[in-house]
Write an enzyme that holds these catalytic residues in place. Structure first.
Site, PDB file in Angstrom:
ATOM      1  N   ASN A  88       0.871  -1.173   0.000  1.00 58.31           N
ATOM      2  CA  ASN A  88       0.000   0.000   0.000  1.00 58.31           C
ATOM      3  C   ASN A  88       0.911   1.227   0.000  1.00 58.31           C
ATOM      4  O   ASN A  88       1.471   1.605   1.023  1.00 58.31           O
ATOM      5  CB  ASN A  88      -0.887  -0.037   1.250  1.00 58.31           C
ATOM      6  CG  ASN A  88      -1.843   1.120   1.310  1.00 58.31           C
ATOM      7  OD1 ASN A  88      -1.723   2.087   0.557  1.00 58.31           O
ATOM      8  ND2 ASN A  88      -2.805   1.033   2.214  1.00 58.31           N
ATOM      9  N   ARG A 110      -2.525  -1.752  -3.680  1.00 57.06           N
ATOM     10  CA  ARG A 110      -3.695  -0.889  -3.541  1.00 57.06           C
ATOM     11  C   ARG A 110      -3.542   0.291  -4.492  1.00 57.06           C
ATOM     12  O   ARG A 110      -2.470   0.884  -4.583  1.00 57.06           O
ATOM     13  CB  ARG A 110      -3.777  -0.364  -2.117  1.00 57.06           C
ATOM     14  CG  ARG A 110      -4.811   0.709  -1.932  1.00 57.06           C
ATOM     15  CD  ARG A 110      -4.909   1.099  -0.479  1.00 57.06           C
ATOM     16  NE  ARG A 110      -5.955   2.078  -0.295  1.00 57.06           N
ATOM     17  CZ  ARG A 110      -5.728   3.356   0.020  1.00 57.06           C
ATOM     18  NH1 ARG A 110      -4.499   3.790   0.197  1.00 57.06           N
ATOM     19  NH2 ARG A 110      -6.725   4.186   0.180  1.00 57.06           N
ATOM     20  N   HIS A 121     -12.931   4.277  -0.103  1.00 56.14           N
ATOM     21  CA  HIS A 121     -13.016   3.251   0.956  1.00 56.14           C
ATOM     22  C   HIS A 121     -13.760   2.005   0.479  1.00 56.14           C
ATOM     23  O   HIS A 121     -14.359   1.278   1.276  1.00 56.14           O
ATOM     24  CB  HIS A 121     -13.723   3.793   2.217  1.00 56.14           C
ATOM     25  CG  HIS A 121     -13.005   4.949   2.861  1.00 56.14           C
ATOM     26  ND1 HIS A 121     -13.579   6.191   3.041  1.00 56.14           N
ATOM     27  CD2 HIS A 121     -11.757   5.059   3.357  1.00 56.14           C
ATOM     28  CE1 HIS A 121     -12.730   7.000   3.628  1.00 56.14           C
ATOM     29  NE2 HIS A 121     -11.602   6.339   3.821  1.00 56.14           N
ATOM     30  N   ARG A 163     -11.426  17.247   6.997  1.00 56.50           N
ATOM     31  CA  ARG A 163     -12.190  17.571   5.775  1.00 56.50           C
ATOM     32  C   ARG A 163     -13.622  17.955   6.134  1.00 56.50           C
ATOM     33  O   ARG A 163     -14.212  17.378   7.041  1.00 56.50           O
ATOM     34  CB  ARG A 163     -12.175  16.371   4.826  1.00 56.50           C
ATOM     35  CG  ARG A 163     -10.791  16.129   4.230  1.00 56.50           C
ATOM     36  CD  ARG A 163     -10.724  14.856   3.429  1.00 56.50           C
ATOM     37  NE  ARG A 163     -10.104  13.776   4.183  1.00 56.50           N
ATOM     38  CZ  ARG A 163     -10.028  12.513   3.772  1.00 56.50           C
ATOM     39  NH1 ARG A 163     -10.532  12.172   2.603  1.00 56.50           N
ATOM     40  NH2 ARG A 163      -9.452  11.598   4.516  1.00 56.50           N
ATOM     41  N   GLU A 220      -8.434  -3.943   5.056  1.00 52.20           N
ATOM     42  CA  GLU A 220      -8.262  -3.721   3.612  1.00 52.20           C
ATOM     43  C   GLU A 220      -7.173  -4.620   3.048  1.00 52.20           C
ATOM     44  O   GLU A 220      -7.278  -5.122   1.935  1.00 52.20           O
ATOM     45  CB  GLU A 220      -7.936  -2.239   3.350  1.00 52.20           C
ATOM     46  CG  GLU A 220      -9.139  -1.346   3.583  1.00 52.20           C
ATOM     47  CD  GLU A 220      -8.783   0.112   3.779  1.00 52.20           C
ATOM     48  OE1 GLU A 220      -8.083   0.422   4.761  1.00 52.20           O
ATOM     49  OE2 GLU A 220      -9.203   0.937   2.963  1.00 52.20           O
TER      50      GLU A 220
END
Ligand code: ADP
Length: 414
Positions: free
Chosen positions: A6, A89, A178, A239, A383
């Protein structure tokens, strides 16, 4: 064995799985790539090894990963040939990639075409893929996209109400993120409930530093809270989440702010941090709220309210829900936030067992009473495991088997 990689802008995470995916033989992270103080933290068995990697770029980082995996004292393999496949990923697969794929030169070229959609992430993902192929040219490489799970969303959920040619010609649409987490979590939730995923309508609340609320019906993502960039939906650590886009014009024209300043504010100075003025970390915000800080309390009220609005709207989108599933840092660890979100959703069939909610300890758990119409659950995300599963499947390990069986294989391995 299967290696997952990743590759982020300044970090590279890796995990080496045993062939049945039952164990992580070694894992680690290289931090501060391209900055001062680059280092690798390598874990194998109970051991933790830390080394400085001065001046290492992503290529140097990958070389360090292989060197550590092969190390006579703290390695996990005796020969590089023991790595049989590599899973990568990638953040953005555009509308090209609707599922994970084996890497070919053509796939790399197509991934390059998706780069304008994720200019900060895709280039480093590509560096990781290229370097890994250079170091291990003879094994299959698989790439897993954060966006692909959402590619099947119906047009009424993914087209924005702008002039249609922006969608048709410029690929401006809802992509969502996601997806790897939501795919894993929804499949695990179905397994834990012992029901076929095809029969279930779930809302997945991925509440981490980034937040995604995902409507999953019959195992497919049918709507998701993040849109085109990565700041929409629910407010996140830094955010903003959704606000009236008219504000951007106001800030630009009336407050004389540049677009890049506004962008930085929306991505880096908003959310929990912006409202609380204290932290982007939910733990600190909760602590300060309990201690009487009104802005921290407001940030939590807003966060909870936004999640609840999405849960309600996705229940409307799916004609009801069978499961409400919490995952990621906040979703897995904060009984308080889960409780604030779940209480009051009884009209949807959601009921919380407060004792079970308080007792969640890092493992998957059902936190609603058995009679509840909708199950409320905590399912830790993984993940890397999903990437390893896709890698195993696409590189030949599970060819010809359907995804339900693959998930089952993972559950058995666990
Ligand atoms: P990332 O998106 O970076 O992978 P994580 O899924 O690790 O993020 O989630 C990070 C968030 O989880 C942070 O806001 C952190 O405060 C929050 N978190 C972790 N543990 C707790 C806890 N016990 N209570 C509240 N929030 C928590």
């Amino acid at each position: 064995m299967i290696l997952t990689i990743n590759c982020g802008s300044s970090s590279l995470k890796y995990q080496l799985y045993t062939p049945d995916l039952g164990e992580v033989a070694a894992k680690g992270i290289i931090s501060r790539i391209g900055e001062a103080g680059t280092s690798i933290d390598h874990r194998v068995g109970g051991r933790k090894i830390r080394q400085d990697l001065p001046g290492a770029d992503h290529a140097g980082a990958l070389e360090a990963v292989i060197a550590n995996l092969l190390h006579p004292e703290w390695g996990a393999i005796g020969d590089i040939a023991e790595i049989e496949a590599i899973g990568h990923r990638a953040v953005h697969g555009g509308d090209t990639f609707v599922e994970s794929v084996l890497v070919t030169d053509e796939v790399i070229a197509q991934l390059e075409e998706c780069t304008p959609l994720a200019p900060l992430h895709n280039p480093v993902n590509l560096v990781g893929i290229r370097e890994a192929r250079r170091l291990l040219p003879d094994v299959p490489h698989v790439v897993v996209f954060d966006t692909s799970f959402h590619q099947g969303m119906p047009p009424h959920a993914h087209v924005f109400a702008l002039p249609y040619h922006y969608y048709a010609e410029h690929k401006i649409r809802r992509y969502g993120f996601h997806g790897t987490s939501c795919r894993y979590v929804s499949a695990r939730a179905a397994e834990i409930l012992g029901r076929p995923i095809e029969d279930l309508r779930m809302v997945i609340c991925h509440l981490g530093n980034g937040v995604t609320i995902d409507a999953v019906s019959g195992g497919r993502s049918v709507d998701t809270s993040i849109g085109f960039g990565t700041f929409s939906g629910v407010m996140m650590g830094t955010r903003s989440g959704d606000f009236d886009p008219g504000l951007i014009f106001y800030m630009h024209k009336k407050l004389n702010m540049s677009l890049s300043d506004i962008e930085a504010i929306c991505y880096k100075e908003s959310g929990l941090l912006g409202v609380s003025g204290v932290s982007n970390d939910m733990r600190e915000v909760v602590e300060q709220a309990v201690a009487g800080n009104a802005r921290c309390a407001l940030a939590i009220d807003m966060f909870v309210y936004m999640v609840r609005k999405f849960v309600g709207s996705y229940a409307a989108a799916m004609d009801g829900i069978d499961a409400l599933v919490f995952t990621a840092g906040i979703g897995e660890n904060s009984a308080y936030i889960r409780s604030r979100i779940s209480h009051g959703l009884e009209f949807l069939g959601v009921e919380l067992d407060d004792v079970a909610n308080d007792q969640v300890n890092g493992a998957a758990a059902i936190i609603s009473p058995a009679h509840a119409r909708a199950a409320t659950m905590v399912v830790p995300t993984d993940e890397e495991k999903m990437i390893a599963l896709d890698t195993l499947r696409l590189s030949g390990g599970l060819i010809g088997r359907d995804p339900a069986e693959v998930y089952l294989a993972a559950a058995v391995a666990e």
